[in-house]
Design a protein around this motif. Structure first.
Motif, PDB file in Angstrom:
ATOM      1  N   HIS A  69       0.811  -1.218   0.000  1.00 19.46           N
ATOM      2  CA  HIS A  69       0.000   0.000   0.000  1.00 19.46           C
ATOM      3  C   HIS A  69       0.851   1.277   0.000  1.00 19.46           C
ATOM      4  O   HIS A  69       0.334   2.370   0.223  1.00 19.46           O
ATOM      5  N   ARG A  70       2.162   1.130  -0.251  1.00 12.57           N
ATOM      6  CA  ARG A  70       3.026   2.318  -0.325  1.00 12.57           C
ATOM      7  C   ARG A  70       2.488   3.252  -1.395  1.00 12.57           C
ATOM      8  O   ARG A  70       1.966   2.824  -2.416  1.00 12.57           O
ATOM      9  N   GLY A  71       2.625   4.535  -1.147  1.00  5.69           N
ATOM     10  CA  GLY A  71       2.103   5.529  -2.059  1.00  5.69           C
ATOM     11  C   GLY A  71       0.698   5.986  -1.683  1.00  5.69           C
ATOM     12  O   GLY A  71       0.150   6.884  -2.314  1.00  5.69           O
ATOM     13  N   ARG A  72       0.123   5.358  -0.671  1.00  2.00           N
ATOM     14  CA  ARG A  72      -1.224   5.698  -0.203  1.00  2.00           C
ATOM     15  C   ARG A  72      -1.168   5.863   1.310  1.00  2.00           C
ATOM     16  O   ARG A  72      -0.292   5.340   1.975  1.00  2.00           O
ATOM     17  N   TRP A  73      -2.117   6.592   1.847  1.00  2.00           N
ATOM     18  CA  TRP A  73      -2.273   6.670   3.295  1.00  2.00           C
ATOM     19  C   TRP A  73      -2.933   5.377   3.751  1.00  2.00           C
ATOM     20  O   TRP A  73      -3.827   4.873   3.073  1.00  2.00           O
ATOM     21  N   ASP A 102      -7.219   7.571  -2.000  1.00  2.00           N
ATOM     22  CA  ASP A 102      -5.848   7.716  -1.511  1.00  2.00           C
ATOM     23  C   ASP A 102      -5.671   7.218  -0.077  1.00  2.00           C
ATOM     24  O   ASP A 102      -4.589   7.337   0.494  1.00  2.00           O
ATOM     25  N   PRO A 157       2.134   7.900   3.004  1.00  2.00           N
ATOM     26  CA  PRO A 157       2.455   7.211   1.742  1.00  2.00           C
ATOM     27  C   PRO A 157       3.902   6.681   1.654  1.00  2.00           C
ATOM     28  O   PRO A 157       4.152   5.705   0.961  1.00  2.00           O
TER      29      PRO A 157
END
Length: 182
Positions: A69-73, A102, A157
């Motif tokens: 889930h990197r790149g997202r909260w 996001d 993120p």
């Protein structure tokens, strides 16, 4: 008069029994048996890691991996089926997960419950996000043992813990923090 005599007699019997329990035994107590050595418990994190990792089986049979889930909260929510405030915040977290592209939510059920029982519970309390049952005796190594439930971590993120919430959290609070941190 009759009742007061009965009451005094009953009190006397109770007092005698209480004193008998407090008297010393004629024999010394037997020495305690040495217990066999127990396996050492796994190390529990005293604090949550700055960049926590998490890879556990979800109730639906998939594997939940935080790194995916990197790149997202990511909202990591420790909760339990018996926790009233946890149950109250679940629908709002579910709506947040569905509404915001996001922000992802994962529920870590800090509960002593079998998967089939959790699946039945989730039929009564459905959520859109994945649920993982956490072993209360061996919680995820990168997260501190919750001091109360619910406990929620907001992961930025970049994978770093941005905020910890102790107690119920609202979508509004999460979104306000995301807006500041974005």
């Amino acid at each position: 008069m009759e009742n007061s005599r009965k009451t005094r007699g009953l009190l006397g019997v109770v007092a005698a029994l209480a004193l008998a329990g407090c008297s010393r035994s004629a024999e010394p107590p037997a020495p305690a048996k040495a217990e066999p050595a127990k396996a050492e418990a796994p190390a529990v994190a005293a604090a949550t890691a700055d960049f926590p990792t998490l890879k556990l089986p979800a109730v639906d049979g998939s594997t939940y991996e935080l790194a995916a889930h990197r790149g997202r909260w990511v909202v990591v929510n420790f909760w339990a089926t018996w926790c009233g405030p946890c149950l109250k915040e679940m629908p709002e977290l579910s709506t947040l997960d569905q509404r915001r592209g996001d922000i992802d939510v994962v529920g870590l059920a800090y509960d002593d419950i079998e998967t089939k029982d959790m699946q039945a519970f989730l039929k009564e309390h459905p959520v859109a996000y994945p649920i993982v049952i956490v072993d209360t005796f061996s919680p995820p190594a990168d997260f501190a043992t919750p001091r109360g439930l619910p406990t929620t971590y907001l992961i930025a993120p970049d994978g770093k813990v941005a905020k910890q919430f102790l107690g119920p959290v609202t979508a509004r609070e999460i979104e306000a923090f995301v807006a500041k941190g974005a």
